[in-house]
Design an enzyme around this catalytic site. Structure first.
Site: not given
Ligand code: KE4
Length: 425
Positions: A142, A237, A265
């Protein structure tokens, strides 16, 4: 009535599903989401003032534990100087310098406000840099919710993606190839057939969105060799893995130099901050230098940058990631031990501050294997642990996250709670 339930019912009147991100709705596990009233260290308290040991940690950002005093103070100090200017600030230069210092592959970096923005921008940048349209992603990975990445594997060998979401026209995903994680042969065949048309490959270098799944060394090496051979951009990623699996990130653990990296994050310490960066010759295509447009009102927001800078400095303390790794490995081992004692098939794994456990005999190596885990049993375990005051990710397809505030004693308490939970499911 529980205040969580009251808030959930109220929320559903004015917010789709009562939540601002789907996974928070407890869709896979059922029951009432816990509305967080406040959090500190490894803990949060819900709307009923019940205390939970938090293994989600905002899906990764809370690596220092919630409300770390130095991070909170940095945000408070920034706030009194103004919240947002739409003009450059010294903090943005400082955090860009810190990211480039920590990640040798990143020569230039652009700050954005979410992981979705970061990955969406790298796709556009890779296409602008190469002049090619095709992109490659892997099933189960994702990368946020931009149209060209909301795809699921199609049928057939060269699996051009089909939209995995409503509202995404087929035209937006027809250039997206969806391959199987860890399948070196399929990757090699795809490049042999289409390599000179592929703009980039984007992957979670250690997957966390199909639960924790590690790449094989062979897969990682093939990715770098094939993208190099055919002139495709390799995008790591690292929104989830960045500064969590190791200070040097997954790329450091792999010994791989990607062409572009996305971060999120941890880099924002819980505030809206993400980033993308990499080779200067590629980043030089981004506006205002080049013709690949990318922008953002709140990009590099001073409060987010303050939280990010404080976080990046604190995680560089000697032994920080070693301690995270030891504790998450102990947790993974302890969960497997507790399950085995109860005769429940469960495997587990960990890397740095991330861990995963799977209701299956072995650790999955692909999305297909991850989907074969025993979801009903996961659901029962999730709720049994919630009753024990342990908050796990409310989905079998999510990794778990620890912080430095999760002491060895708290890890042992969690394993003891798991023993009681396994006895009850
Ligand atoms: P955001 O747009 O949610 O900030 O980041 C998207 C993203 C990009 N890349 C990776 C590897 C990611 O894990 C994410 C977001 N991760 C999920 C956790 N599974 C966010 C949680 C949610 O969607 O609410």
């Amino acid at each position: 009535m529980s205040r969580n339930l009251e808030l959930f019912e109220r929320g559903k009147q004015v917010i789709p599903g009562g939540v601002n991100s789907p996974v928070r709705a407890f869709g896979q596990v059922g029951g009432t989401p816990r509305f967080v009233k406040r959090a500190e260290g490894a803990w949060f308290w819900d709307a009923d003032d019940k205390q939970y040991l938090d293994y989600v940690g905002s899906w990764g950002p809370a690596i220092l534990g919630h409300a770390h005093p130095e991070v909170v103070k940095a945000v408070q100090d920034a706030a009194v100087g103004g919240l947002s200017f739409g003009a450059p600030t010294e903090g943005e230069v400082a955090i860009a310098e810190e990211i480039c210092k920590l990640l040798p592959s990143v020569e230039q970096v652009r700050l954005v406000s979410s992981g979705t923005e970061a990955t969406m921008s790298t796709i556009r940048l890779a296409r602008g840099f190469t002049g090619r349209d095709l992109i490659v992603k892997f099933e189960g990975c994702y990368h946020g919710h931009s149209d060209s990445l909301l795809v699921k594997a199609g049928s057939g060998l060269l699996t051009f993606g089909n939209p995995s979401s409503g509202g995404v026209p087929a035209d937006c995903t027809k250039h997206t190839l969806v391959l199987q994680y860890n399948d070196v042969n399929q990757l090699s065949d795809t490049f042999k057939e289409l390599g000179d048309k592929i703009a980039c490959v984007i992957l979670e270098p250690i997957a966390g969105n199909m639960n924790l799944i590690k790449p094989s060394a062979e897969f990682v090496k093939a990715l770098r060799a094939l993208t190099e051979q055919y002139g495709a951009v390799l995008i790591y990623d690292e929104v989830m893995t960045g500064f969590r699996v190791a200070l040097e990130c997954a790329q450091g653990l792999h010994g791989i130099t990607p062409d572009l990296t996305t971060l999120g994050k941890v880099v924002g310490g819980g505030m809206p901050l993400a980033a993308f960066g990499g080779r200067a010759d590629i980043m030089g295509k981004i506006a205002p230098l080049g013709n690949v447009y990318q922008a953002g009102t709140l990009s590099g927001n001073p409060l987010s940058v303050a939280a990010g800078l404080a976080t990046l400095r604190l995680i560089q303390q000697p032994g920080f990631h070693a301690a995270l790794g030891t504790r998450s490995a102990r947790l993974a081992q302890g969960l497997a031990e507790a399950a085995r004692e109860a005769g429940v098939p469960l495997s587990s794994d960990s890397v740095g501050g991330m861990f995963g456990f799977y209701f299956s005999e072995s650790v999955p190596a692909s999305y297909a294997e991850a989907t074969r885990c025993d979801i009903p049993r996961f659901k029962a375990f999730f709720h049994a642990m919630l009753d024990e005051g342990v908050y796990l990710a409310p989905s079998a397809y999510e990794a778990g996250f620890i912080s430095i505030a999760h002491t060895e004693a708290l890890i042992e308490d969690t394993i003891a709670a798991a023993r009681r939970a396994f006895a009850n499911i």
